[in-house]
Design a protein around this motif. Structure first.
Motif, PDB file in Angstrom:
ATOM      1  N   LYS A 166       0.823  -1.207   0.000  1.00 47.64           N
ATOM      2  CA  LYS A 166       0.000   0.000   0.000  1.00 47.64           C
ATOM      3  C   LYS A 166       0.860   1.261   0.000  1.00 47.64           C
ATOM      4  N   CYS A 167       1.994   1.219   0.678  1.00 42.99           N
ATOM      5  CA  CYS A 167       2.929   2.360   0.662  1.00 42.99           C
ATOM      6  C   CYS A 167       3.414   2.637  -0.752  1.00 42.99           C
ATOM      7  N   LEU A 168       3.809   1.597  -1.441  1.00 48.53           N
ATOM      8  CA  LEU A 168       4.329   1.736  -2.804  1.00 48.53           C
ATOM      9  C   LEU A 168       3.241   2.228  -3.750  1.00 48.53           C
ATOM     10  N   GLN A 169       2.020   1.746  -3.572  1.00 47.49           N
ATOM     11  CA  GLN A 169       0.909   2.178  -4.424  1.00 47.49           C
ATOM     12  C   GLN A 169       0.533   3.636  -4.149  1.00 47.49           C
ATOM     13  N   LYS A 170       0.657   4.049  -2.899  1.00 43.19           N
ATOM     14  CA  LYS A 170       0.233   5.387  -2.507  1.00 43.19           C
ATOM     15  C   LYS A 170       1.201   6.465  -2.975  1.00 43.19           C
ATOM     16  N   ASP A 171       2.476   6.332  -2.612  1.00 41.81           N
ATOM     17  CA  ASP A 171       3.446   7.388  -2.955  1.00 41.81           C
ATOM     18  C   ASP A 171       4.846   6.869  -3.257  1.00 41.81           C
TER      19      ASP A 171
END
Length: 218
Positions: free
Chosen positions: A121-126
């Motif tokens: 989710k971190c990678l997808q977010k920013d």
């Protein structure tokens, strides 16, 4: 005889070679999608390529190194996300679909699976390697590449409070890119073998949607 009662790859490829694309069902397309042994499968009226093939090739030919760790990480997450969206087991071990997928198809612990979900989710977010907010099943975590342990992901020994600066190395969640690479390849192989044995469920979506999202006509 149904497609999945055929004994081997030669028989399955012969069966597909006698079919037109529009005659194939969802499970036959799923077979082509998961079959990364060759760049394409020949049908009677065309050849079909799985978009997983390119991701799988990157995993096989890329040697992990400091300048390629992020590329490998993104490749693994892309592959796992795609598989998670399409294939399931009946067993439900978590209400979070991604975590449940990892628990069913790997030997990760629930905490490791949740950390890997947080990283995704971190990678997808920013595109970052840190999560400072507890929401949507995510954990406060800051990630760091490290091949010092033979674990895909190693939880911190000290809980991170979401604040900077980070005062202890023990607060980092360690990511072993080499083991992550192996994990993704093993997941793909396990799902493919499970499909052949009819132990894997394919998400119920229209055949045309499956084709245009995950396959290419050559």
């Amino acid at each position: 005889m149904s497609f999945f009662h055929l004994k081997n790859t030669i028989e399955r490829n012969k069966y597909l070679a006698a079919k037109n694309l529009k005659e194939l069902g969802l499970h036959e397309l799923a077979y082509i999608h998961l079959n990364t042994d060759s760049p394409s499968i020949k049908l009677q009226d065309c050849s079909v390529n799985s978009r997983l093939y390119g991701l799988h090739e990157i995993l096989l030919v890329t040697s992990p190194s400091k300048d390629k760790d992020f590329i490998m990480l993104i490749t693994v997450i892309s592959l796992v996300n795609e598989l998670c969206s399409l294939y399931t087991l009946k067993a439900s071990r978590s209400t979070n679909a991604f975590v449940n997928f990892l628990l069913n198809f790997t030997s990760l612990t629930p905490n490791q699976a949740k950390l890997l979900y947080t990283l995704t989710k971190c990678l997808q977010k920013d595109g970052s390697l840190a999560n400072c907010d507890v929401e949507n099943d995510m954990i406060l975590a800051v990630f760091k590449y490290s091949n010092s342990r033979n674990e895909v992901i190693t939880p911190p020994t000290i809980d991170w409070d979401g604040r900077h600066p980070i005062t202890s190395q023990d607060a980092y969640t360690l990511i072993n890119v080499v083991e992550l690479q192996k994990l993704a390849i093993n997941i793909l192989d396990r799902i493919f073998q499970g499909l052949l044995k009819r132990k894997i469920q394919v998400v119920d979506i229209p055949v045309e949607d499956f084709f245009y999202k995950y396959l290419d006509k050559l």
